[in-house]
Each structure stands twice: as C-alpha cells, then as structure tokens.
Write an enzyme that holds these catalytic residues in place. Structure first.
Site, PDB file in Angstrom:
ATOM      1  N   ARG A   1     -11.497   1.156  -8.584  1.00 37.79           N
ATOM      2  CA  ARG A   1     -11.233   1.956  -9.054  1.00 37.79           C
ATOM      3  C   ARG A   1     -11.394   2.356 -11.058  1.00 37.79           C
ATOM      4  O   ARG A   1     -12.091   1.974 -11.617  1.00 37.79           O
ATOM      5  CB  ARG A   1      -9.570   1.849  -8.953  1.00 37.79           C
ATOM      6  CG  ARG A   1      -9.633   2.079  -7.405  1.00 37.79           C
ATOM      7  CD  ARG A   1      -7.829   1.932  -6.974  1.00 37.79           C
ATOM      8  NE  ARG A   1      -7.451   1.412  -6.023  1.00 37.79           N
ATOM      9  CZ  ARG A   1      -5.936   1.024  -5.244  1.00 37.79           C
ATOM     10  NH1 ARG A   1      -5.457   2.364  -5.929  1.00 37.79           N
ATOM     11  NH2 ARG A   1      -6.042   1.322  -3.953  1.00 37.79           N
TER      12      ARG A   1
ATOM     13  N   ASP B   1       0.884  -1.547  -0.042  1.00 34.43           N
ATOM     14  CA  ASP B   1       0.077  -0.006   0.239  1.00 34.43           C
ATOM     15  C   ASP B   1       0.935   1.154   0.225  1.00 34.43           C
ATOM     16  O   ASP B   1       2.208   1.277   0.865  1.00 34.43           O
ATOM     17  CB  ASP B   1      -0.707   0.135   1.457  1.00 34.43           C
ATOM     18  CG  ASP B   1      -2.071   0.564   0.921  1.00 34.43           C
ATOM     19  OD1 ASP B   1      -2.485   1.365   0.079  1.00 34.43           O
ATOM     20  OD2 ASP B   1      -3.426   0.996   2.174  1.00 34.43           O
TER      21      ASP B   1
ATOM     22  N   HIS C   1       2.307   3.656  -9.403  1.00 35.33           N
ATOM     23  CA  HIS C   1       2.183   2.212  -9.334  1.00 35.33           C
ATOM     24  C   HIS C   1       3.232   1.737  -9.805  1.00 35.33           C
ATOM     25  O   HIS C   1       4.109   0.483  -9.743  1.00 35.33           O
ATOM     26  CB  HIS C   1       1.505   1.980  -9.920  1.00 35.33           C
ATOM     27  CG  HIS C   1      -0.140   2.216  -9.742  1.00 35.33           C
ATOM     28  ND1 HIS C   1      -0.242   1.411  -8.170  1.00 35.33           N
ATOM     29  CD2 HIS C   1      -1.394   2.895  -9.825  1.00 35.33           C
ATOM     30  CE1 HIS C   1      -1.764   2.007  -7.885  1.00 35.33           C
ATOM     31  NE2 HIS C   1      -2.002   2.831  -8.789  1.00 35.33           N
TER      32      HIS C   1
ATOM     33  N   THR D   1     -10.219  -7.856  -5.237  1.00 34.33           N
ATOM     34  CA  THR D   1     -11.657  -7.881  -5.487  1.00 34.33           C
ATOM     35  C   THR D   1     -12.311  -6.642  -5.844  1.00 34.33           C
ATOM     36  O   THR D   1     -13.063  -6.298  -6.631  1.00 34.33           O
ATOM     37  CB  THR D   1     -12.625  -9.205  -5.238  1.00 34.33           C
ATOM     38  OG1 THR D   1     -11.957  -8.674  -3.673  1.00 34.33           O
ATOM     39  CG2 THR D   1     -11.914 -10.509  -5.081  1.00 34.33           C
TER      40      THR D   1
ATOM     41  N   ARG E   1      -0.804   9.307  -9.904  1.00 38.06           N
ATOM     42  CA  ARG E   1      -1.047   7.824  -9.204  1.00 38.06           C
ATOM     43  C   ARG E   1       0.756   6.998 -10.031  1.00 38.06           C
ATOM     44  O   ARG E   1       0.236   5.695  -9.522  1.00 38.06           O
ATOM     45  CB  ARG E   1      -2.271   7.587  -9.393  1.00 38.06           C
ATOM     46  CG  ARG E   1      -3.263   8.433  -8.139  1.00 38.06           C
ATOM     47  CD  ARG E   1      -4.431   7.998  -8.197  1.00 38.06           C
ATOM     48  NE  ARG E   1      -4.304   6.401  -7.497  1.00 38.06           N
ATOM     49  CZ  ARG E   1      -4.142   6.276  -6.171  1.00 38.06           C
ATOM     50  NH1 ARG E   1      -4.277   6.700  -4.968  1.00 38.06           N
ATOM     51  NH2 ARG E   1      -4.201   5.247  -5.525  1.00 38.06           N
TER      52      ARG E   1
ATOM     53  N   ARG F   1       2.515  -4.942   6.590  1.00 36.57           N
ATOM     54  CA  ARG F   1       1.258  -3.763   6.242  1.00 36.57           C
ATOM     55  C   ARG F   1       2.347  -2.537   5.894  1.00 36.57           C
ATOM     56  O   ARG F   1       2.642  -1.791   6.542  1.00 36.57           O
ATOM     57  CB  ARG F   1       0.327  -3.842   6.400  1.00 36.57           C
ATOM     58  CG  ARG F   1       0.143  -2.271   6.056  1.00 36.57           C
ATOM     59  CD  ARG F   1      -2.061  -3.007   5.740  1.00 36.57           C
ATOM     60  NE  ARG F   1      -2.979  -1.680   4.345  1.00 36.57           N
ATOM     61  CZ  ARG F   1      -3.513  -1.414   4.512  1.00 36.57           C
ATOM     62  NH1 ARG F   1      -4.782  -2.803   4.762  1.00 36.57           N
ATOM     63  NH2 ARG F   1      -4.770  -0.752   3.889  1.00 36.57           N
TER      64      ARG F   1
ATOM     65  N   LEU G   1      12.335 -19.490  -3.650  1.00 30.43           N
ATOM     66  CA  LEU G   1      10.733 -18.863  -3.698  1.00 30.43           C
ATOM     67  C   LEU G   1       9.821 -19.213  -4.484  1.00 30.43           C
ATOM     68  O   LEU G   1      10.625 -18.870  -5.378  1.00 30.43           O
ATOM     69  CB  LEU G   1      11.583 -17.409  -3.957  1.00 30.43           C
ATOM     70  CG  LEU G   1      10.491 -16.399  -3.037  1.00 30.43           C
ATOM     71  CD1 LEU G   1       9.774 -16.813  -1.242  1.00 30.43           C
ATOM     72  CD2 LEU G   1      11.230 -14.769  -3.283  1.00 30.43           C
TER      73      LEU G   1
ATOM     74  N   ASN H   1       1.060   3.333  -3.203  1.00 29.00           N
ATOM     75  CA  ASN H   1       1.627   3.570  -3.944  1.00 29.00           C
ATOM     76  C   ASN H   1       1.320   4.810  -4.553  1.00 29.00           C
ATOM     77  O   ASN H   1       1.149   6.052  -5.122  1.00 29.00           O
ATOM     78  CB  ASN H   1       1.429   2.928  -5.197  1.00 29.00           C
ATOM     79  CG  ASN H   1       1.389   1.371  -5.441  1.00 29.00           C
ATOM     80  OD1 ASN H   1       2.395   1.199  -4.697  1.00 29.00           O
ATOM     81  ND2 ASN H   1       1.545   0.284  -5.906  1.00 29.00           N
ATOM     82  N   GLY H   2      -0.636   5.713  -4.703  1.00 29.90           N
ATOM     83  CA  GLY H   2      -0.460   6.343  -5.035  1.00 29.90           C
ATOM     84  C   GLY H   2      -0.562   8.085  -3.818  1.00 29.90           C
ATOM     85  O   GLY H   2      -0.104   8.958  -4.410  1.00 29.90           O
TER      86      GLY H   2
ATOM     87  N   TRP I   1       2.625   7.588  -2.620  1.00 29.15           N
ATOM     88  CA  TRP I   1       4.187   8.738  -2.909  1.00 29.15           C
ATOM     89  C   TRP I   1       3.841   9.211  -4.040  1.00 29.15           C
ATOM     90  O   TRP I   1       4.803  10.446  -4.060  1.00 29.15           O
ATOM     91  CB  TRP I   1       5.015   6.890  -2.718  1.00 29.15           C
ATOM     92  CG  TRP I   1       6.232   7.100  -3.182  1.00 29.15           C
ATOM     93  CD1 TRP I   1       6.906   7.416  -2.688  1.00 29.15           C
ATOM     94  CD2 TRP I   1       6.273   7.440  -5.226  1.00 29.15           C
ATOM     95  NE1 TRP I   1       8.093   7.100  -2.951  1.00 29.15           N
ATOM     96  CE2 TRP I   1       7.607   7.195  -4.883  1.00 29.15           C
ATOM     97  CE3 TRP I   1       6.127   7.798  -5.795  1.00 29.15           C
ATOM     98  CZ2 TRP I   1       8.869   7.560  -5.913  1.00 29.15           C
ATOM     99  CZ3 TRP I   1       6.873   7.664  -7.297  1.00 29.15           C
ATOM    100  CH2 TRP I   1       8.021   7.596  -6.799  1.00 29.15           C
TER     101      TRP I   1
END
Ligand code: IPE
Ligand code: MG
Length: 220
Positions: A53, A2, A19, A48, A15, A166, A113, A4-5, A7
């Site tokens: 957006r 969470d 991303h 979901t 925005r 988070r 991984l 990105n926007g 930032w």
C-alpha cells in the site's frame, strides 16, 4: 479485520478514517471477547503484504498501532489483557517495535484475555521463520515432526484457533495462520470491520456453537 477502506469509501471519507473506526471496533470486540471468557484473540492488523500500500496508508496504520499501544495501558490493566505479537519483528519500524516490546513486557503477567497482535504477519513467513529456528536447534532436522515445527512458531504456547472470523465478506485466507488453522472453523460475515461490535461477535460465537467438529474423524 477487513473492510476499513470500503467503510470509508461508502461515506466519501479518506481510507485513514476507516482505519480509525476500525481501531474503535477492535477495542469493542476485544472488550466483548474478554467479557465472553475467550482466552486468546488474534487480531490480523497488518500483513507482510500490506506494505504494497502507499507509504501514506502504511504510515498511518503504524502510527495508529503505536498510539493505541501506548494509550490503552489502563484498558489492558483493568481488563487483565495480555498483549502478544505474531509476525516478523525484523520488518517493523524501530519506533513501533519499541512500543510493541513495551506493551508485551508491561502486560506479561496479566491473566485475562491474551490479545495476539498480528503485525507484519504472514502465515508463510511464520512457517519459514519457524523452520529457520528449528534448523538452528542441535540435531532437530533429524527429527522433523508437526510438534517440532509447532514448537518453533511465533507463540508456541498459544493453541490453534477454534474459530477464524473474517469481516467484509471475502472468501479467502489472505496468508493468515496457515499452519495453525488446519482444523479451525471459519465464519465469514459481510459486515465491514468498522461496524463490528459485541452483537456481531456474539453472532459469530453462536454460529460456532452450532458447528460439529470432527477433526477428520467421524461423528461419535
Ligand atoms: C483493513 O481493511 C485491513 C488492514 C490492512 C488494516 P482494508 O484496508 O483492507 O479495507 P478494504 O479491503 O479496502 O475495504
Ligand atoms: Mg482489504
């Protein structure tokens, strides 16, 4: 992942730029996680609910995912990274789904991984789909158990998460791994996702090492 926007907003950028930087951060963190010997890393890329957006933003994020899946194959191979998916494939655009399925099958035998891409993922949606799968099994509804439901989740062989991180300081679950997170440790950082790197991951892992996990029991 969470922030990105925020930032982007803080830099007076669109925005979409946030991303784009978030994608770079994801790559840094995946590499660091592989280096740290972590076996499973789930990246919550698109929920979901994120379809609420604008079409411009959802289209941009989906485009990034598609591009990234294709462009990073050498990175997966060099690092032995296996790509997996959690979420509802039915709601994904056909071209994204095709790209995703390509990445899943091309990395299937990689032993390092495992990166689980949570894309069109919702915890409630996953539980509903798991119940639907369970109900389709002969006689399964006569024997409902936690194990039976767990075996019908999107990736039944992936263990429950030990740590949920988070970014960007929000104190909520946002429909992430609702079933699987029963005894997960939480680490919430104010650092916006595009600013994440190996150092931030190490701080989260260090915090985790100092937790005492009792799983509802007492200190023994
Ligand atoms: C990225 O951060 C999460 C995605 C859905 C890709 P946000 O886009 O939610 O950033 P903020 O919350 O507006 O800062
Ligand atoms: Mg957000």
């Amino acid at each position: 992942m969470d922030g990105n926007g925020r930032w982007a907003l803080g830099r007076k950028l669109p925005r979409s730029q946030g991303h784009l930087e978030g994608l770079k951060a994801a790559k840094r963190v995946v590499k660091a996680a592989a280096g740290a010997g972590i076996r499973y890393l789930t990246l919550y890329a698109f929920s979901t609910e994120n379809w609420k957006r604008t079409a411009e933003e959802t289209g941009f994020i989906m485009g990034l995912v598609k591009q990234h899946l294709r462009a990073e194959f050498a990175f997966y191979r060099e690092n032995g990274i296996r790509i997996r998916h959690a979420g509802n494939p039915a709601g994904l655009p056909a071209d994204i789904l095709a790209e995703l399925e390509g990445a899943l099958s091309e990395t299937r035998d990689f032993k390092g991984l495992q990166v689980i891409l949570a894309l069109n993922y919702g915890g409630r949606d996953e539980i509903i789909r798991a119940f639907t799968r369970l109900a389709e099994k002969e006689g399964a509804l006569a024997d409902i158990s936690e194990e039976a439901l767990s075996s019908c989740l999107d990736n039944p062989d992936v263990p429950d998460p030990d740590l949920i991180i988070r970014s960007a300081g929000e104190f909520r679950i946002s429909n992430f791994l609702l079933w699987e997170s029963a005894y997960a440790e939480y680490y919430i950082s104010p650092v916006l996702w595009p600013d994440w790197d190996e150092g931030e991951l190490n701080r989260a892992l260090e915090a985790y090492r100092n937790r005492e996990r009792r799983f509802g029991g007492v200190k023994g």
